[in-house]
Enzyme design. Structure first.
Site, short mmCIF file in Angstrom:
data_model
loop_
_atom_site.label_atom_id
_atom_site.label_comp_id
_atom_site.label_asym_id
_atom_site.label_seq_id
_atom_site.Cartn_x
_atom_site.Cartn_y
_atom_site.Cartn_z
N GLY A 57 0.80 -1.22 -0.24
CA GLY A 57 -0.23 -0.43 -0.37
C GLY A 57 1.09 1.56 -0.09
O GLY A 57 0.48 2.19 0.56
N ASN A 94 1.65 -1.76 5.38
CA ASN A 94 0.67 -0.94 5.49
C ASN A 94 -0.16 -1.17 5.11
O ASN A 94 -1.83 -0.64 5.82
CB ASN A 94 1.99 -0.29 5.16
CG ASN A 94 0.96 1.08 5.37
OD1 ASN A 94 0.91 2.05 5.90
ND2 ASN A 94 0.68 1.63 3.08
N SER A 154 -3.75 0.42 14.75
CA SER A 154 -4.44 1.45 15.13
C SER A 154 -4.76 2.03 16.78
O SER A 154 -4.81 0.89 17.39
CB SER A 154 -5.40 1.22 14.72
OG SER A 154 -6.65 1.83 14.28
N TYR A 182 -12.84 -3.90 12.62
CA TYR A 182 -11.22 -3.50 12.34
C TYR A 182 -10.78 -3.60 13.18
O TYR A 182 -9.59 -3.90 13.30
CB TYR A 182 -11.76 -1.94 11.38
CG TYR A 182 -10.40 -1.14 11.51
CD1 TYR A 182 -9.58 -0.80 10.18
CD2 TYR A 182 -9.74 -0.05 12.17
CE1 TYR A 182 -8.68 0.01 9.66
CE2 TYR A 182 -8.37 0.60 11.43
CZ TYR A 182 -7.93 0.82 11.35
OH TYR A 182 -6.81 1.64 11.14
N ALA A 183 -11.10 -3.54 14.46
CA ALA A 183 -11.16 -3.21 15.81
C ALA A 183 -9.91 -4.57 15.83
O ALA A 183 -8.79 -4.73 15.81
CB ALA A 183 -11.81 -3.10 16.59
N ALA A 184 -10.93 -5.42 15.18
CA ALA A 184 -10.36 -7.06 15.73
C ALA A 184 -9.05 -7.40 14.76
O ALA A 184 -8.57 -7.58 15.47
CB ALA A 184 -11.86 -7.96 15.41
N LYS A 190 -7.41 -5.82 13.91
CA LYS A 190 -5.35 -4.79 14.21
C LYS A 190 -5.99 -5.14 15.46
O LYS A 190 -4.85 -5.10 16.14
CB LYS A 190 -6.21 -3.05 14.48
CG LYS A 190 -6.16 -2.64 12.67
CD LYS A 190 -5.16 -2.91 12.34
CE LYS A 190 -4.77 -1.61 10.99
NZ LYS A 190 -4.07 -1.65 10.16
N ILE A 200 -4.55 10.12 11.50
CA ILE A 200 -3.60 11.08 10.37
C ILE A 200 -4.12 11.04 9.48
O ILE A 200 -4.94 10.24 8.87
CB ILE A 200 -2.47 9.35 9.80
CG1 ILE A 200 -2.24 8.95 12.15
CG2 ILE A 200 -1.53 10.00 9.53
CD1 ILE A 200 -0.92 10.00 12.42
P1 NDP Z 1 -5.52 5.04 2.41
O1 NDP Z 1 -6.74 3.90 2.04
O2 NDP Z 1 -5.13 6.63 2.05
O3 NDP Z 1 -3.88 3.16 2.04
C1 NDP Z 1 -4.09 1.94 2.36
C2 NDP Z 1 -3.38 1.92 0.96
O4 NDP Z 1 -3.43 0.54 0.90
C3 NDP Z 1 -3.45 2.25 -0.79
O5 NDP Z 1 -2.29 2.58 -1.14
C4 NDP Z 1 -4.12 1.14 -0.75
O6 NDP Z 1 -3.75 1.31 -2.84
C5 NDP Z 1 -3.78 0.42 -0.61
N1 NDP Z 1 -4.88 -1.27 -0.18
C6 NDP Z 1 -5.31 -1.33 -0.10
N2 NDP Z 1 -5.71 -2.56 -0.22
C7 NDP Z 1 -4.66 -3.74 -0.53
C8 NDP Z 1 -5.46 -4.56 -1.08
N3 NDP Z 1 -5.91 -5.72 -0.80
N4 NDP Z 1 -3.66 -5.24 -1.68
C9 NDP Z 1 -2.68 -4.22 -2.14
N5 NDP Z 1 -2.83 -2.71 -1.25
C10 NDP Z 1 -3.75 -2.60 -0.66
O7 NDP Z 1 -5.45 4.39 4.39
P2 NDP Z 1 -3.78 4.72 5.35
O8 NDP Z 1 -2.63 5.22 4.85
O9 NDP Z 1 -4.97 6.37 6.16
O10 NDP Z 1 -3.94 3.80 5.69
C11 NDP Z 1 -2.27 2.23 6.10
C12 NDP Z 1 -2.30 1.89 6.95
O11 NDP Z 1 -2.81 2.28 8.34
C13 NDP Z 1 -3.78 0.93 7.13
O12 NDP Z 1 -3.29 -0.55 7.30
C14 NDP Z 1 -5.00 1.56 8.56
O13 NDP Z 1 -5.23 0.75 8.61
C15 NDP Z 1 -3.67 2.33 9.09
N6 NDP Z 1 -3.96 3.32 9.63
C16 NDP Z 1 -4.67 5.07 9.44
C17 NDP Z 1 -4.94 5.84 10.29
C18 NDP Z 1 -4.89 6.55 10.01
O14 NDP Z 1 -5.85 8.21 10.52
N7 NDP Z 1 -5.50 7.25 8.42
C19 NDP Z 1 -5.12 5.07 11.82
C20 NDP Z 1 -4.60 4.07 12.46
C21 NDP Z 1 -3.74 2.79 11.87
P3 NDP Z 1 -4.65 0.42 -3.73
O15 NDP Z 1 -6.51 1.55 -3.01
O16 NDP Z 1 -4.16 1.01 -4.90
O17 NDP Z 1 -4.21 -1.14 -3.52
#
Ligand code: NDP
Length: 267
Positions: free
Chosen positions: A31, A105, A157, A170-172, A174, A203
């Site tokens: 990601g 990520n 998270s 989601y909580a489960a 993480k 974030i």
């Molecule tokens: P975004 O939705 O902005 O980005 C998520 C990323 O993950 C994208 O680049 C997406 O790319 C990729 N992704 C999603 N599903 C898949 C998949 N099946 N295969 C490959 N890539 C995938 O989310 P964030 O940047 O906010 O989140 C990133 C991480 O941080 C997550 O794990 C989230 O749970 C965690 N997090 C975020 C918080 C926040 O406040 N933002 C708080 C706590 C945790 P694509 O769509 O191209 O596949």
């Protein structure tokens, strides 16, 4: 970069720049084309690493690598296709060399009252945020263990720390990741492979905007219990990831580091 060592009694201090450096390291960041993953990639390239970012949207990955520069590369991959993950690791290692750092990520969220969450909804979140994290970690860790070297990072998270309503799956997922970190850290320590998590607070990314935009009460609640009084930037997670992946964190394993402006201890 040559390390400058100062030996004082039993204490060995290494030049602070090199101890935080990721020079010569190869990092796989799932990601990494957008959001937090992109900034982790950016911070890691600044620290000297070669990064390979993955995701499902090729255009996002292409744009990201163009901005990140020549030490960034991408592979289109959907982490939920568990059968593809061994091959992904094999291809990356054959093309770029051994993966030193894995950052799990990629993740998805879903906001719904618990009583409305279907089995299919629950499964979808767990599959991406937990099953895929384990499968990819296993594929990378096999090789890291054999090489007796590696650092694995999970993105957890606040949802694993306290009860946030309407994110039961989601909580489960993480919370599962937090448990996995402890077990894997314990199993892999003797092979010099460290496993840690970063627990981001709120974030500013698309995921957060989607969760907050139609819910001002939730946004105010999140801000009010954050002592620093502001949301975090993806880069805040990026620098923490550099630290945890670097030699400076050489004695840290099994930890979950909140990067949250104090949200987890706010009153
Ligand atoms: P975004 O939705 O902005 O980005 C998520 C990323 O993950 C994208 O680049 C997406 O790319 C990729 N992704 C999603 N599903 C898949 C998949 N099946 N295969 C490959 N890539 C995938 O989310 P964030 O940047 O906010 O989140 C990133 C991480 O941080 C997550 O794990 C989230 O749970 C965690 N997090 C975020 C918080 C926040 O406040 N933002 C708080 C706590 C945790 P694509 O769509 O191209 O596949």
């Amino acid at each position: 970069m040559k390390e400058k060592q100062i030996i004082t009694g039993e204490l060995t201090l290494v030049n602070h720049q090199s101890v935080f450096s990721l020079e010569g390291k190869i990092a796989l960041i799932t990601g990494g084309g957008s959001g937090i993953g992109y900034d982790i990639a950016q911070c890691m390239t600044h620290a000297g690493a070669t990064v390979i970012i993955t995701g499902r949207r090729e255009h996002a990955l292409q744009e990201a690598t163009e901005t990140l520069g020549e030490s960034a590369h991408y592979v289109v991959n959907d982490v939920t296709e568990l059968n593809s993950l061994e091959g992904l690791v094999e291809t990356i290692e054959a093309t770029y060399g051994p993966i030193d750092i894995l950052v799990n990520n990629a993740g998805i969220n879903m906001k719904k009252p618990a009583l409305e969450v279907t089995d299919a909804d629950f499964d979808r979140i767990i599959h991406t945020n937990l099953n895929a994290v384990f499968a990819l970690t296993r594929a990378c860790a096999k090789r890291m263990v054999a090489r007796q070297s590696g650092s694995i990072l999970m993105i957890s998270s606040m949802a694993a720390y306290y009860g946030i309503d309407r994110v039961v799956a989601y909580a489960a997922s993480k919370s599962g990741v937090e448990g996995m970190v402890k077990v894997l850290a314990s199993e892999f320590s003797k092979f010099n492979v460290r496993v840690n998590a970063i627990a981001p607070g709120f974030i500013e990314t698309n995921m957060m905007k989607t969760a907050m935009s139609s819910d001002p009460d939730r946004m105010n609640k999140a801000l009010n219990r954050t002592p620093m009084g502001k949301f975090g930037k993806p880069q805040d997670i990026g620098w923490a990831a550099v630290f945890l992946a670097s030699e400076a964190a050489g004695y840290i394993t099994g930890a979950s580091l909140p990067v949250d402006g104090g949200n987890s201890i706010g009153f």
